[in-house]
Write an enzyme that holds these catalytic residues in place. Structure first.
Site, PDB file in Angstrom:
ATOM      1  CG  ASP A  47      -1.841   1.199   1.228  1.00  0.00           C
ATOM      2  OD1 ASP A  47      -2.883   1.136   0.540  1.00  0.00           O
ATOM      3  OD2 ASP A  47      -1.521   2.207   1.898  1.00  0.00           O
ATOM      4  CE1 TYR A  52       0.742   7.618   3.035  1.00  0.00           C
ATOM      5  CE2 TYR A  52       1.154   5.435   2.138  1.00  0.00           C
ATOM      6  CZ  TYR A  52       0.340   6.313   2.813  1.00  0.00           C
ATOM      7  OH  TYR A  52      -0.876   5.879   3.277  1.00  0.00           O
ATOM      8  CE  LYS A  81      -3.659   4.912   0.619  1.00  0.00           C
ATOM      9  NZ  LYS A  81      -2.267   4.404   0.672  1.00  0.00           N
ATOM     10  CG  HIS A 112      -4.233   9.894   0.564  1.00  0.00           C
ATOM     11  ND1 HIS A 112      -2.869   9.835   0.422  1.00  0.00           N
ATOM     12  CD2 HIS A 112      -4.480   9.443   1.823  1.00  0.00           C
ATOM     13  CE1 HIS A 112      -2.318   9.373   1.537  1.00  0.00           C
ATOM     14  NE2 HIS A 112      -3.273   9.139   2.403  1.00  0.00           N
TER      15      HIS A 112
END
Length: 270
Positions: A47, A52, A81, A112
């Site tokens: 994921d 990130y 996302k 997201h």
């Protein structure tokens, strides 16, 4: 304990492994080793997210794993996302993530957060503030518009399944009303200290798989940010773990799986 499924069948027809590895808060320098260790341990579901800021490192680790024969692309389930600032640039953002991940397609692409903010450049994942110091929300882009752009990704062959993240019952209900392609997944925070039964049951009733993005209670982040106690330190959980000869993390993850939710701990649990 009751048996649990190793994969969940999504409304899109594809299967998603019931346990995955979340790469949130994973240091870029550590990504390669953690990804390869996870693959050797049996993980096939990863994921990710543009926000990130480690998609490129994940992509390099996966490319090496493919090249060395550690795993085949078709055996993996890769999620990433769409960030808030790219709601008006869905196709471009998806292609940017694919380029960084070094993939031809995504197994799952999620919105997201249910909010569009000022665009700061594709893939930059900025959170621009207005002159008043408040998050600069873009009021010209509706969630419906964003969702229909997500649907286009499926017809373009860039994404196999699409979904939502951090949507409550009311936003999920609205998405079901305007969706031509039903969201396959709603990824939310849910764990023993934040069970959210109504939302979980609503999603499952309407064919939306629920993924728990903090299945261990967000213990590290919550302790750092809020000073809260982790559910892994809960005396009841610790005593049950001891009774069954498991770690508290294993017990909590099993609880999540037995709710028919997909769990994506941030690293292989000890």
């Amino acid at each position: 304990m009751a048996s649990t499924a190793t994969a969940t069948k999504l409304s899109s027809g594809h299967e998603m492994p019931a346990v995955g590895l979340g790469v949130w808060r994973m240091d870029s320098a550590a990504v390669r080793g953690l990804i390869h260790s996870a693959l050797r341990a049996g993980y096939r579901h990863f994921d990710c997210a543009a926000d990130y800021k480690n998609e490129a490192e994940v992509g390099d680790a996966l490319a090496e794993a493919f090249q060395t024969g550690l795993v085949k692309r078709e055996d993996l389930f890769i999620t990433t996302k769409l960030w808030n600032s790219d709601h008006g640039h869905v196709v471009e953002a998806c292609k940017d993530s694919l380029k960084k991940l070094r993939l031809d397609y995504l197994d799952l692409y999620l919105i997201h957060f249910p909010v569009a903010t000022k665009h700061t450049g594709v893939g930059t994942t900025g959170s621009a503030l207005g002159d008043d110091g408040v998050l600069d929300i873009d009021t010209t882009i509706t969630l419906e518009t964003t969702w229909h752009a997500m649907e286009d990704l499926v017809s373009m062959g860039l994404v196999r399944s699409i979904g939502i993240s951090n949507y409550d019952i009311f936003l999920t209900r609205d998405c079901l009303a305007y969706a031509k392609i039903k969201p396959a997944v709603n990824q939310i925070e849910t764990h023993p200290y934040f069970q959210r039964d109504s939302l979980v049951k609503f999603c499952q009733k309407h064919g939306i798989s629920v993924t728990a993005h903090t299945p261990l209670g967000g213990s590290t982040a919550n302790t750092e940010w809020f000073g809260s106690v982790s559910c892994l330190d809960d005396p009841v959980i610790k005593s049950l773990a001891e009774k069954y000869g498991k770690t508290p993390a294993q017990l909590v993850l099993r609880w999540g799986l037995q709710r028919n939710t997909v769990v994506i701990p941030p690293r292989p649990p000890r």
